[in-house]
Write a protein that holds these residues in place. Structure first.
Motif, short mmCIF file in Angstrom:
data_model
loop_
_atom_site.label_atom_id
_atom_site.label_comp_id
_atom_site.label_asym_id
_atom_site.label_seq_id
_atom_site.Cartn_x
_atom_site.Cartn_y
_atom_site.Cartn_z
N CYS A 38 31.60 40.90 35.88
CA CYS A 38 32.30 42.11 36.53
C CYS A 38 33.89 41.68 36.48
O CYS A 38 34.59 42.69 36.59
CB CYS A 38 32.13 42.73 37.76
SG CYS A 38 32.40 41.55 38.99
N HIS A 39 34.23 40.76 35.80
CA HIS A 39 35.56 40.18 35.82
C HIS A 39 36.48 40.19 36.98
O HIS A 39 38.02 40.22 37.03
CB HIS A 39 36.44 41.24 34.79
CG HIS A 39 35.48 41.32 33.52
ND1 HIS A 39 35.36 40.17 32.65
CD2 HIS A 39 34.96 42.33 33.11
CE1 HIS A 39 34.70 40.57 31.51
NE2 HIS A 39 34.48 42.03 31.81
N THR A 40 35.77 40.32 38.10
CA THR A 40 36.55 40.08 39.45
C THR A 40 36.99 38.78 39.64
O THR A 40 36.48 37.78 39.31
CB THR A 40 35.55 40.34 40.74
OG1 THR A 40 35.14 41.64 40.72
CG2 THR A 40 36.16 39.96 42.04
N VAL A 41 38.32 38.59 40.07
CA VAL A 41 39.01 37.27 40.51
C VAL A 41 39.05 37.27 42.07
O VAL A 41 39.55 38.41 42.71
CB VAL A 41 40.35 37.30 40.12
CG1 VAL A 41 41.14 35.97 40.30
CG2 VAL A 41 40.41 37.08 38.38
N ALA A 42 38.52 36.30 42.47
CA ALA A 42 38.46 36.20 44.03
C ALA A 42 38.78 34.84 44.61
O ALA A 42 38.76 33.88 43.64
CB ALA A 42 37.05 36.52 44.63
N THR A 43 39.14 34.52 45.95
CA THR A 43 39.52 33.33 46.48
C THR A 43 38.23 32.44 46.19
O THR A 43 37.14 32.91 46.49
CB THR A 43 39.86 33.58 47.90
OG1 THR A 43 40.99 34.29 48.03
CG2 THR A 43 39.79 32.13 48.57
N ALA A 44 38.47 31.43 46.00
CA ALA A 44 37.09 30.36 45.77
C ALA A 44 36.67 29.62 46.83
O ALA A 44 37.61 29.38 47.69
CB ALA A 44 37.67 29.12 44.56
N SER A 45 35.42 29.78 47.02
CA SER A 45 35.03 28.79 48.40
C SER A 45 35.02 27.50 47.81
O SER A 45 35.24 27.08 46.98
CB SER A 45 33.40 29.25 48.32
OG SER A 45 32.68 29.00 47.11
N ASP A 46 34.85 26.70 48.89
CA ASP A 46 35.05 25.12 48.73
C ASP A 46 34.15 24.63 47.76
O ASP A 46 34.51 23.79 46.72
CB ASP A 46 34.87 24.52 50.11
CG ASP A 46 35.76 24.70 51.06
OD1 ASP A 46 36.82 25.18 50.50
OD2 ASP A 46 35.34 24.65 52.32
#
Length: 236
Positions: free
Chosen positions: A121-129
């Protein structure tokens, strides 16, 4: 004195915070095979292996802190903008040390380690550890489509239109801790020179692009950058 100021930072500014560089003789690509870890083809073939590598880089970043050079560049941004100048900090680094120090007008041309991107879906989000092949996208909830939001070999760097626009109109260009060997960043000094900018290089040693620059400051970024910022702001 005001004008348009473009700063380019490379691995040399992050190294003093304890982060491993990629291209030095003892850097990460001397220890790991980039073809197996930093290409779209590698990710398609062995996504678990690629995630494992970047999870380790993210863990390394969790313990890193900005130093005096990062703080000085954040101060430069605030003071320069307050005087009515234009400012853009372009970094080749995927860490968030500039943000930690307070920089805001910042472009990560090679992406960000603390972000992930969904190829569905091309979402950019904060990465989990830890990101794995079974980690679901926070938006579409589909597992198996997340990848590190970093620019791999063979991919086009991010925000290039914005960067070129800034370079073509800048009055001052400063390259800090960058090798001058990786394109397109290695060509930024030539673009700024054609725009009539004054070019300053701050590095531990001369680089392939050193002949293009008007001024050279040799030394570690943590000492050289704060001293240069102090002198540069005093000119105005």
């Amino acid at each position: 004195m005001t004008g348009s100021l473009v700063i380019l930072t490379g691995a040399g500014i992050s190294a003093e915070s304890g982060l491993g560089t990629f291209r030095d003789t003892d850097g990460l690509w001397a220890k790991f095979d980039w073809q197996a870890l930093a290409t779209p083809e590698a990710f398609a073939a062995e996504p678990f292996k690629v995630h494992e590598f970047y999870n380790a880089r993210r863990a390394n970043l969790a313990t890193a802190r900005p130093h005096a050079a990062h703080a000085a560049l954040a101060r430069l941004e605030r003071d320069w903008l307050a005087r009515g100048g234009d400012f853009l900090l372009v970094t080749q680094n995927v860490d968030d040390l500039h943000e930690q120090a307070g920089s805001q007008r910042l472009v990560h041309m090679h992406g960000e380690l603390k972000k992930m991107r969904c190829e569905a879906c091309h979402t950019v989000a904060t990465a989990s550890d830890e990101i794995g092949t079974d980690t679901p996208c926070p938006r579409c909830r589909q597992p198996g489509f997340l990848r590190p939001h970093v620019v791999w070999f063979g991919e086009i760097p991010l925000e290039m239109d914005l960067i070129f626009q800034a370079l073509e109109s800048c009055t001052h260009f400063v390259a800090i801790g960058t090798s001058g060997t990786v394109y397109p960043a290695a060509g930024f000094s030539e673009i700024a020179r054609r725009a009539g900018a004054h070019l300053t290089e701050i590095n531990l040693a001369e680089t392939d692009t050193s002949p293009v620059f008007d001024s050279h400051i040799t030394g570690p970024a943590s000492a050289a950058v704060p001293a240069w910022v102090e002198a540069f702001l005093a000119q105005g």
